[in-house]
Design a protein around this motif. Structure first.
Motif, PDB file in Angstrom:
ATOM      1  N   ARG A   1      33.630  40.751  51.194  1.00 40.43           N
ATOM      2  CA  ARG A   1      33.578  40.311  52.590  1.00 40.43           C
ATOM      3  C   ARG A   1      32.927  38.943  52.721  1.00 40.43           C
ATOM      4  O   ARG A   1      32.993  38.314  53.773  1.00 40.43           O
ATOM      5  CB  ARG A   1      32.825  41.320  53.436  1.00 40.43           C
ATOM      6  N   ARG A   2      32.290  38.461  51.677  1.00 40.07           N
ATOM      7  CA  ARG A   2      31.610  37.159  51.723  1.00 40.07           C
ATOM      8  C   ARG A   2      32.588  36.020  51.438  1.00 40.07           C
ATOM      9  O   ARG A   2      33.623  36.210  50.822  1.00 40.07           O
ATOM     10  CB  ARG A   2      30.528  37.085  50.654  1.00 40.07           C
ATOM     11  N   ASP A   3      32.192  34.833  51.850  1.00 35.39           N
ATOM     12  CA  ASP A   3      32.902  33.618  51.452  1.00 35.39           C
ATOM     13  C   ASP A   3      32.227  33.069  50.206  1.00 35.39           C
ATOM     14  O   ASP A   3      31.022  33.241  50.011  1.00 35.39           O
ATOM     15  CB  ASP A   3      32.853  32.559  52.559  1.00 35.39           C
TER      16      ASP A   3
ATOM     17  N   HIS B   1      38.010  32.936  49.811  1.00 36.77           N
ATOM     18  CA  HIS B   1      37.753  34.275  50.327  1.00 36.77           C
ATOM     19  C   HIS B   1      38.877  35.205  49.877  1.00 36.77           C
ATOM     20  O   HIS B   1      39.972  34.773  49.540  1.00 36.77           O
ATOM     21  CB  HIS B   1      37.576  34.290  51.847  1.00 36.77           C
ATOM     22  N   TRP B   2      38.573  36.484  49.874  1.00 40.46           N
ATOM     23  CA  TRP B   2      39.520  37.513  49.459  1.00 40.46           C
ATOM     24  C   TRP B   2      40.694  37.550  50.431  1.00 40.46           C
ATOM     25  O   TRP B   2      40.512  37.434  51.645  1.00 40.46           O
ATOM     26  CB  TRP B   2      38.786  38.837  49.425  1.00 40.46           C
TER      27      TRP B   2
ATOM     28  N   MET C   1      42.119  35.707  45.523  1.00 40.21           N
ATOM     29  CA  MET C   1      41.321  34.887  46.422  1.00 40.21           C
ATOM     30  C   MET C   1      42.198  33.758  46.949  1.00 40.21           C
ATOM     31  O   MET C   1      43.082  33.265  46.251  1.00 40.21           O
ATOM     32  CB  MET C   1      40.119  34.313  45.676  1.00 40.21           C
TER      33      MET C   1
ATOM     34  N   SER D   1      42.200  30.009  49.529  1.00 43.91           N
ATOM     35  CA  SER D   1      41.375  28.927  50.038  1.00 43.91           C
ATOM     36  C   SER D   1      42.134  28.153  51.102  1.00 43.91           C
ATOM     37  O   SER D   1      43.326  27.872  50.920  1.00 43.91           O
ATOM     38  CB  SER D   1      41.011  27.979  48.896  1.00 43.91           C
TER      39      SER D   1
ATOM     40  N   SER E   1      28.315  32.377  45.874  1.00 44.45           N
ATOM     41  CA  SER E   1      28.280  32.701  47.300  1.00 44.45           C
ATOM     42  C   SER E   1      28.059  31.448  48.135  1.00 44.45           C
ATOM     43  O   SER E   1      27.370  30.520  47.723  1.00 44.45           O
ATOM     44  CB  SER E   1      27.160  33.703  47.587  1.00 44.45           C
TER      45      SER E   1
END
Length: 101
Positions: free
Chosen positions: A25-27, A37-38, A51, A53, A73
């Motif tokens: 859930r993080r960038d 990000h996913w 992932m 971008s 992160s």
């Protein structure tokens, strides 16, 4: 006999080959300061999550490949001291903070 069906993950975390756990859930930011990000899609546990971008809209990269290139992160959006502790740990593991011997 058919080939085995890959095990598809339906979770929001991923354990990388180096046993680090990544919260999807993080960038994240790569060494070139590109945001990743996913893509939110189910993934094969062997290959890892894809992932994406905003800088590369047509490109999907597997998370393990980005980890190998120094992904870490995004500390610019930390909301709490607990979150900063996780992100500092990620940066240390990525070799972006001193202290390694």
């Amino acid at each position: 006999m058919s080939a085995p069906t890959p095990q598809i993950a339906r979770v929001e975390s991923y354990q990388a080959p180096d046993h680090s756990v990544w919260c999807l859930r993080r960038d994240f930011i790569d060494r070139g300061y590109h945001l990743w990000h996913w893509d939110g899609q189910p993934f094969d546990k062997a290959v890892g999550p894809a992932m994406e971008s905003p800088d590369y809209p047509l490109l999907r990269m597997p998370l393990p490949a980005l980890i190998a290139e120094g992904l870490h992160s995004d500390t610019s959006v930390a909301r709490a001291a607990g979150e900063m502790a996780f992100q500092t740990h990620d940066m240390y593991e990525a070799g972006l903070l001193g202290g390694q011997s």
